[in-house]
Each structure stands twice: as C-alpha cells, then as structure tokens.
Design an enzyme around this catalytic site. Structure first.
Site, PDB file in Angstrom:
ATOM      1  N   GLU A 168       0.729   6.797   7.362  1.00  0.00           N
ATOM      2  CA  GLU A 168       1.999   6.375   6.741  1.00  0.00           C
ATOM      3  C   GLU A 168       2.090   6.870   5.300  1.00  0.00           C
ATOM      4  OE1 GLU A 168       3.251   2.280   6.930  1.00  0.00           O
ATOM      5  OE2 GLU A 168       2.414   2.044   8.920  1.00  0.00           O
ATOM      6  N   SER A 194       7.286   6.557  11.487  1.00  0.00           N
ATOM      7  CA  SER A 194       8.522   7.319  11.281  1.00  0.00           C
ATOM      8  C   SER A 194       9.116   6.936   9.944  1.00  0.00           C
ATOM      9  CB  SER A 194       9.566   6.961  12.357  1.00  0.00           C
ATOM     10  OG  SER A 194       9.058   7.108  13.657  1.00  0.00           O
ATOM     11  N   ASP A 203      16.131  -0.248  12.457  1.00  0.00           N
ATOM     12  CA  ASP A 203      15.226   0.873  12.735  1.00  0.00           C
ATOM     13  C   ASP A 203      15.917   1.962  13.566  1.00  0.00           C
ATOM     14  OD1 ASP A 203      13.170  -0.474  11.357  1.00  0.00           O
ATOM     15  OD2 ASP A 203      12.623  -1.578  13.159  1.00  0.00           O
ATOM     16  N   HIS A 241       8.587   3.025   9.139  1.00  0.00           N
ATOM     17  CA  HIS A 241       8.420   2.108  10.264  1.00  0.00           C
ATOM     18  C   HIS A 241       7.196   2.547  11.068  1.00  0.00           C
ATOM     19  CE1 HIS A 241       9.555  -0.691  13.398  1.00  0.00           C
ATOM     20  NE2 HIS A 241       9.295   0.264  14.279  1.00  0.00           N
ATOM     21  N   ASN A 282      13.505   4.086   5.260  1.00  0.00           N
ATOM     22  CA  ASN A 282      12.539   3.047   5.629  1.00  0.00           C
ATOM     23  C   ASN A 282      11.364   3.715   6.315  1.00  0.00           C
ATOM     24  OD1 ASN A 282      11.565   0.344   6.247  1.00  0.00           O
ATOM     25  ND2 ASN A 282      12.227   0.693   8.357  1.00  0.00           N
ATOM     26  N   ARG A 302      22.444 -14.839   3.804  1.00  0.00           N
ATOM     27  CA  ARG A 302      21.778 -13.528   3.802  1.00  0.00           C
ATOM     28  C   ARG A 302      22.631 -12.505   3.051  1.00  0.00           C
ATOM     29  NH1 ARG A 302      17.759 -11.237   6.800  1.00  0.00           N
ATOM     30  NH2 ARG A 302      17.514 -13.182   7.925  1.00  0.00           N
ATOM     31  N   SER A 341       0.824  -1.215   0.000  1.00  0.00           N
ATOM     32  CA  SER A 341       0.000   0.000   0.000  1.00  0.00           C
ATOM     33  C   SER A 341       0.856   1.261   0.000  1.00  0.00           C
ATOM     34  CB  SER A 341      -0.985   0.005   1.166  1.00  0.00           C
ATOM     35  OG  SER A 341      -0.319   0.160   2.398  1.00  0.00           O
ATOM     36  N   ASN A 342       2.038   1.218   0.620  1.00  0.00           N
ATOM     37  CA  ASN A 342       2.920   2.396   0.582  1.00  0.00           C
ATOM     38  C   ASN A 342       3.471   2.613  -0.827  1.00  0.00           C
ATOM     39  OD1 ASN A 342       3.389   3.760   3.309  1.00  0.00           O
ATOM     40  ND2 ASN A 342       3.442   1.607   3.857  1.00  0.00           N
ATOM     41  N   ARG A 353      12.443  -8.004   5.417  1.00  0.00           N
ATOM     42  CA  ARG A 353      13.623  -8.834   5.646  1.00  0.00           C
ATOM     43  C   ARG A 353      14.753  -7.948   6.190  1.00  0.00           C
ATOM     44  NH1 ARG A 353      15.638 -13.772   3.936  1.00  0.00           N
ATOM     45  NH2 ARG A 353      17.860 -13.592   3.489  1.00  0.00           N
ATOM     46  N   ILE A 354      15.364  -8.409   7.268  1.00  0.00           N
ATOM     47  CA  ILE A 354      16.448  -7.608   7.850  1.00  0.00           C
ATOM     48  C   ILE A 354      17.615  -7.575   6.871  1.00  0.00           C
ATOM     49  CG2 ILE A 354      18.177  -7.542   9.692  1.00  0.00           C
ATOM     50  CD1 ILE A 354      16.014  -8.554  11.595  1.00  0.00           C
TER      51      ILE A 354
HETATM   52  C1  GRF Z   1       3.655  -0.784   6.968  1.00  0.00           C
HETATM   53  O1  GRF Z   1       2.977  -0.655   8.178  1.00  0.00           O
HETATM   54  C2  GRF Z   1       5.106  -0.386   7.134  1.00  0.00           C
HETATM   55  O2  GRF Z   1       5.284   0.656   8.011  1.00  0.00           O
HETATM   56  C3  GRF Z   1       5.672  -1.662   7.714  1.00  0.00           C
HETATM   57  O3  GRF Z   1       5.032  -2.685   7.022  1.00  0.00           O
HETATM   58  C4  GRF Z   1       3.775  -2.231   6.567  1.00  0.00           C
HETATM   59  C5  GRF Z   1       3.770  -2.418   5.087  1.00  0.00           C
HETATM   60  O4  GRF Z   1       2.553  -2.070   4.498  1.00  0.00           O
HETATM   61  N1  GRF Z   1       7.117  -1.666   7.650  1.00  0.00           N
HETATM   62  P1  GRF Z   1       2.402  -2.049   2.904  1.00  0.00           P
HETATM   63  O5  GRF Z   1       3.003  -3.343   2.364  1.00  0.00           O
HETATM   64  O6  GRF Z   1       3.094  -0.837   2.386  1.00  0.00           O
HETATM   65  O7  GRF Z   1       0.918  -2.006   2.690  1.00  0.00           O
END
Ligand code: GRF
Length: 223
Positions: free
Chosen positions: A186, A148, A157, A121, A119, A77, A25-26, A103-104
């Site tokens: 976000e 954030s 983070d 978060h 990132n 990794r 979604s972001n 993934r870290i």
């Molecule tokens: C979001 O809450 C982001 O902050 C976190 O994972 C979620 C990812 O959402 N790291 P999307 O895949 O962007 O919908």
C-alpha cells in the site's frame, strides 16, 4: 538531497491534505517520501474524525497542521462532513488523500470537497469494497489480493481505479498476515500514485477515462 532539475521541479508542489482515522502508516509513508525528496508534494493538513488517532499524533509530532473533528458534536453526518470539508478547504489543497479514513463520506460531503479526492483501499477493486477485505478474500479462496487507489465518488469504493498492486495469497494465511503483506505494498502504491498525479501522468479531471496502472515491484520505490 537536492531535487533533480527537471521541468517538474519548477512546478509548485502539489498541495495534499490527508484524511485519516487510524494508526496512520500511509500518512507516514507519504510524509517520509516527501521529506526524503521522493515526492513533490506539500502536506498542508491532516484531518481526522478520531482525536486519539495515531495519524493525528504523528502529524503533530512532525509539525504538520492537524485537526480533529468529533462526529458526536455534529447533528448529522452531513453537518460533520461539510465542516470537515470546510476545514480541509481552508488549507487550499489540490488533492485530498483518504489514507485509512474509516468514516463513510456522505454525498453532501463529497460534493463539498474543495478538490479531487482519492482513497487507498485494501483490495483489488472492484472485488471486496467495504470492510474486512482480507478475511473476505481468504473466504472466497482468492489466490491473489492487493490494494487499489481510486477516485472518491458517491459510490463506496466505487470510483475510477487509478492504480493497483497485487500480492499472492499464501497457503495458511490468516487475515492479519495477509493484511500485513498488502500493507507493505500500500505504501509504495500510494506514493507512486500521488507522484503520478503530482507530475501530471494521472489526470483526475478526465473522469471518463478508465485507466488502471498495475504497479509491480519494479515500478514501486520499495523502502
Ligand atoms: C489501510 O489498510 C487502508 O488501505 C485502509 O485502512 C488501513 C489504514 O492503515 N483503508 P493506516 O492507518 O494508513 O496505517
């Protein structure tokens, strides 16, 4: 819509690559802002560790260059992360945005990044780095929570916080209700932060300068 004629519009758009593992979604919010002329970027690639992710499906449907790398096909990794960064470097990004990349990243991977990385978060860092932030905020009795955007460095983070948005915690909230409220902030937070980087108001190179922008509803281009 025509872009406004300002000195910024003469700049080439910021080349942005996105790393994502989940629903995306972001990513969608960034892409929508870009296509609607609200964000002067070019989305030059979407990369994922999850071939079946919603983020990759969205990228492919919308004609964005998209690539999945399967962690199980790499011996460590570090090998995976270096391959990921090679793939990202091939699209010549100015900025990598981790938008739900779950993934870290190893130190090797971070060092191999071809450009600065940020990132998003879902907590008010430095509170609640890591997973399950909404449940942890509720368990701690927080009265506010949020999201954030921070620079990615070798501490999980833990990089410089660039911008944050707050939401209230309401009586009776469960983690999913709180997560939904945070997610609604976000998207505009990420767009506003990437816009600030694109137009030079946030400079990622000044790593020593701690600067947090609190973004309130008036600052966010709420959809
Ligand atoms: C979001 O809450 C982001 O902050 C976190 O994972 C979620 C990812 O959402 N790291 P999307 O895949 O962007 O919908």
């Amino acid at each position: 819509m025509n872009a406004p004629s300002s000195p910024e519009s003469a700049r080439p758009p910021l080349r942005v690559a996105v790393l994502a593992s989940g629903r995306g979604s972001n990513l969608q919010a960034l892409h929508r802002a870009q296509t609607e002329g609200r964000l002067p970027i070019a989305l030059v690639g979407v990369f994922s560790d999850k071939p079946e992710s919603g983020a990759l499906a969205y990228a492919r449907t919308h004609g964005l260059p998209a690539e999945a790398l399967r962690p199980s096909e790499f011996e460590s990794r570090e090998h995976f992360d270096r391959a990921l960064m090679r793939a990202a470097a091939a699209v010549r990004p100015d900025l990598i945005v981790c938008a739900g990349y779950m993934r870290i990243l190893s130190k090797d991977g971070i060092r191999a990044a071809p450009c600065p990385m940020i990132n998003i978060h879902p907590s008010l860092l430095p509170k609640f780095p890591g997973l399950h932030t909404h449940a942890r905020a509720l368990a701690a009795g927080e009265t506010e929570h949020g999201a954030s955007v921070h620079v990615v460095n070798e501490v999980l983070d833990g990089g410089r916080v660039l911008a944050q948005a707050r939401v209230p915690v309401r009586a009776g909230d469960d983690p999913s209700q709180l997560a939904e409220r945070v997610l609604s902030r976000e998207h505009p937070l990420l767009i506003a932060t990437v816009r600030a980087i694109a137009d030079g108001r946030i400079r990622l190179q000044d790593a020593g300068t701690a600067r947090v922008s609190w973004l309130h509803d008036d600052d966010l281009d709420l959809e």
